[in-house]
Motif scaffolding. Structure first.
Motif, PDB file in Angstrom:
ATOM      1  N   CYS A  20      32.332  51.657  39.953  1.00 28.33           N
ATOM      2  CA  CYS A  20      31.955  50.729  38.877  1.00 28.33           C
ATOM      3  C   CYS A  20      31.961  49.293  39.388  1.00 28.33           C
ATOM      4  CB  CYS A  20      32.927  50.857  37.709  1.00 28.33           C
ATOM      5  SG  CYS A  20      32.911  52.459  36.877  1.00 28.33           S
ATOM      6  N   LEU A  21      32.997  48.943  40.144  1.00 28.01           N
ATOM      7  CA  LEU A  21      33.102  47.584  40.671  1.00 28.01           C
ATOM      8  C   LEU A  21      31.989  47.293  41.670  1.00 28.01           C
ATOM      9  CD1 LEU A  21      36.967  47.261  41.262  1.00 28.01           C
ATOM     10  CD2 LEU A  21      35.624  46.324  39.369  1.00 28.01           C
ATOM     11  N   SER A  22      31.634  48.297  42.463  1.00 27.74           N
ATOM     12  CA  SER A  22      30.597  48.091  43.476  1.00 27.74           C
ATOM     13  C   SER A  22      29.240  47.793  42.846  1.00 27.74           C
ATOM     14  CB  SER A  22      30.498  49.308  44.390  1.00 27.74           C
ATOM     15  OG  SER A  22      29.981  50.434  43.686  1.00 27.74           O
ATOM     16  N   TYR A  23      29.039  48.279  41.628  1.00 29.40           N
ATOM     17  CA  TYR A  23      27.793  48.020  40.904  1.00 29.40           C
ATOM     18  C   TYR A  23      27.906  46.815  39.969  1.00 29.40           C
ATOM     19  CZ  TYR A  23      25.793  52.411  42.567  1.00 29.40           C
ATOM     20  OH  TYR A  23      25.297  53.414  43.357  1.00 29.40           O
ATOM     21  N   ARG A  24      28.975  46.032  40.185  1.00 30.77           N
ATOM     22  CA  ARG A  24      29.202  44.817  39.382  1.00 30.77           C
ATOM     23  C   ARG A  24      29.265  45.133  37.884  1.00 30.77           C
ATOM     24  NH1 ARG A  24      30.299  43.417  43.710  1.00 30.77           N
ATOM     25  NH2 ARG A  24      29.528  41.653  44.915  1.00 30.77           N
ATOM     26  N   ARG A  25      29.978  46.221  37.576  1.00 31.05           N
ATOM     27  CA  ARG A  25      30.172  46.582  36.170  1.00 31.05           C
ATOM     28  C   ARG A  25      31.539  46.081  35.746  1.00 31.05           C
ATOM     29  NH1 ARG A  25      28.936  52.864  35.609  1.00 31.05           N
ATOM     30  NH2 ARG A  25      30.128  52.440  33.715  1.00 31.05           N
ATOM     31  N   PHE A  26      31.530  45.138  34.806  1.00 31.81           N
ATOM     32  CA  PHE A  26      32.777  44.519  34.371  1.00 31.81           C
ATOM     33  C   PHE A  26      32.875  44.580  32.845  1.00 31.81           C
ATOM     34  CE2 PHE A  26      31.381  41.955  38.158  1.00 31.81           C
ATOM     35  CZ  PHE A  26      32.259  42.541  39.053  1.00 31.81           C
TER      36      PHE A  26
END
Length: 253
Positions: A20-26
């Motif tokens: 999730c973080l790698s896809y810039r999902r925040f």
């Protein structure tokens, strides 16, 4: 699919959060993934290992995200939301220092970007709450700056200042914030002095041990030398404990 076995579930759940973080999902859903990863494990050591791994992952990801922001990437427009996400994520893993750092970053970004928007700009109460949390957790320098921001936001010259219906109540509020800011400044100065003193005493203690090591190839220390060395070491420890108690007394007063 996440494995059902306790030992395998944690790495799988944490890997999903890393994705999730790698896809810039925040977002909130991603925080729920992190929460699930932190609650999955066969035993306490496994949970602690997962918490530590999640903390390292968040620190690296936060540094990368804000490096992109500093370069003016697409994250810049929502940088305060990103900071808020990481603040909540660090709170989940129990990293108080990083959580406060992210909250501070989020408040500063909102202050800079939303100063003309009454609905989004930071209120003096938000700064005050953050300052109190920083003070309670021992981050005195940051607390002092946050109290200063709270005072600035309550000042009539501030764009977001709202005229109070009760001037006396507002004056009392200013006095309360000022008093806490002075306390934070005092504790910050005291902490700085004690930190320097503790580091000096540790260096002295280290020097004593080094001297002892250098003499290891020589005949053993005489009894009187060993006695004096023991006294020095004990006095250093007593001083460090006394300094810690004094700092504790200042925080409680």
């Amino acid at each position: 699919m996440v494995e059902q076995d306790g030992n395998a579930a944690t790495p799988s759940a944490l890997a999903l959060f890393a994705s999730c973080l790698s896809y810039r999902r925040f977002g909130d859903e991603d925080l729920r993934v992190l929460e699930a990863a932190l609650s999955t494990g066969a035993d306490v050591p496994a949970l602690l290992a997962t918490r530590s791994a999640a903390q390292s992952l968040l620190q690296a990801s936060a540094a990368e995200a804000f490096a992109c922001t500093a370069m003016g990437s697409v994250l810049d427009s929502g940088s305060s939301l990103v900071a808020d996400f990481f603040a909540r994520a660090f709170a989940l893993v129990g990293d108080v220092e990083s959580c406060l750092a992210m909250r501070y970053e989020a408040l500063l970004l909102r202050d800079a970007k939303c100063c003309n928007d009454l609905h989004l700009q930071v209120s003096h109460q938000e700064w005050f709450t953050f300052a109190k949390d920083s003070l309670d957790n021992g981050f005195y320098a940051i607390a002092s700056k946050a109290f200063a921001n709270a005072l600035a936001h309550i000042h009539p010259s501030h764009p977001g200042h709202l005229v109070s219906a009760n001037p006396i109540e507002e004056k009392d509020k200013i006095n309360d914030i000022t008093g806490l800011q002075n306390l934070a400044k005092s504790l910050s100065a005291q902490h700085s002095v004690q930190t320097q003193s503790a580091e000096y005493m540790k260096r002295r203690a280290s020097g004593v041990h080094e001297k002892c090591n250098l003499q290891s190839g020589k005949p053993k220390l005489t009894e009187i030398s060993m006695f004096r060395l023991g006294i020095k070491t004990r006095n250093i420890k007593k001083l460090l404990r006394s300094q810690e108690r004094n700092l504790g007394d200042l925080k409680q007063s």
